[in-house]
Write a protein that holds these residues in place. Structure first.
Motif, PDB file in Angstrom:
ATOM      1  N   GLN A  50     -34.405 -95.123  32.013  1.00 39.87           N
ATOM      2  CA  GLN A  50     -33.070 -94.681  31.624  1.00 39.87           C
ATOM      3  C   GLN A  50     -32.895 -93.303  32.235  1.00 39.87           C
ATOM      4  O   GLN A  50     -33.590 -92.354  31.860  1.00 39.87           O
ATOM      5  N   THR A  51     -31.997 -93.212  33.196  1.00 42.66           N
ATOM      6  CA  THR A  51     -31.726 -91.945  33.870  1.00 42.66           C
ATOM      7  C   THR A  51     -30.498 -91.315  33.244  1.00 42.66           C
ATOM      8  O   THR A  51     -29.447 -91.956  33.160  1.00 42.66           O
ATOM      9  N   LEU A  52     -30.632 -90.081  32.781  1.00 40.51           N
ATOM     10  CA  LEU A  52     -29.536 -89.383  32.101  1.00 40.51           C
ATOM     11  C   LEU A  52     -29.225 -88.070  32.821  1.00 40.51           C
ATOM     12  O   LEU A  52     -29.729 -87.007  32.455  1.00 40.51           O
ATOM     13  N   PRO A  53     -28.372 -88.132  33.847  1.00 41.24           N
ATOM     14  CA  PRO A  53     -28.030 -86.911  34.573  1.00 41.24           C
ATOM     15  C   PRO A  53     -27.059 -86.038  33.778  1.00 41.24           C
ATOM     16  O   PRO A  53     -26.231 -86.552  33.018  1.00 41.24           O
ATOM     17  N   GLU A  54     -27.189 -84.747  33.957  1.00 41.48           N
ATOM     18  CA  GLU A  54     -26.179 -83.839  33.415  1.00 41.48           C
ATOM     19  C   GLU A  54     -24.921 -84.036  34.244  1.00 41.48           C
ATOM     20  O   GLU A  54     -24.978 -84.083  35.475  1.00 41.48           O
ATOM     21  N   ALA A 102     -30.577 -88.683  41.609  1.00 37.78           N
ATOM     22  CA  ALA A 102     -29.591 -88.107  40.677  1.00 37.78           C
ATOM     23  C   ALA A 102     -29.270 -86.660  41.047  1.00 37.78           C
ATOM     24  O   ALA A 102     -28.102 -86.255  41.026  1.00 37.78           O
ATOM     25  N   ILE A 103     -30.275 -85.899  41.402  1.00 31.50           N
ATOM     26  CA  ILE A 103     -30.045 -84.500  41.792  1.00 31.50           C
ATOM     27  C   ILE A 103     -29.240 -84.430  43.091  1.00 31.50           C
ATOM     28  O   ILE A 103     -28.270 -83.671  43.206  1.00 31.50           O
ATOM     29  N   ARG A 104     -29.626 -85.236  44.075  1.00 32.74           N
ATOM     30  CA  ARG A 104     -28.888 -85.250  45.351  1.00 32.74           C
ATOM     31  C   ARG A 104     -27.449 -85.725  45.162  1.00 32.74           C
ATOM     32  O   ARG A 104     -26.563 -85.351  45.930  1.00 32.74           O
TER      33      ARG A 104
END
Length: 98
Positions: A8-12, A64-66
């Motif tokens: 589960q990826t939770l980006p800001e 996600a960061i990119r």
């Protein structure tokens, strides 16, 4: 197949639309790996070799960061069976989706 992961990826993100856009980029990456996967409402399950899956988990954070997230949280579940096969996604969920 000696492992499966659920990530589960939770980006800001500034808003829900931005969050969905970033998560969609992560899911597109998972799809591009060619491994068997299942997208659920909270997490994505992926099956394969343990070491390959750990590399994919790591890359999901970079994606996600990119994609523009200033930070990202990830919740990860791992099933690993060095000698033999783990239960498949199909065996776990197919009967519930007929």
């Amino acid at each position: 197949m000696n492992a499966s992961v659920a990530i589960q990826t939770l980006p800001e993100a500034k808003n829900d639309e931005e969050l969905i856009r970033i998560v969609d980029e992560v899911i597109d990456y998972i799809k591009s790996t060619g491994l068997n996967y299942y997208v659920g409402p909270f997490e994505t399950a992926i099956e394969g070799d343990y070491d390959e899956l750990m590399d994919i988990v790591k890359e999901c954070q970079h994606i996600a960061i990119r994609a523009g997230a200033p930070s990202v949280l990830a919740y990860i579940k791992v099933t690993y069976k060095p000698e033999g096969d783990v239960l498949t996604i199909e065996k776990k969920v197919t009967k519930h989706h007929q």
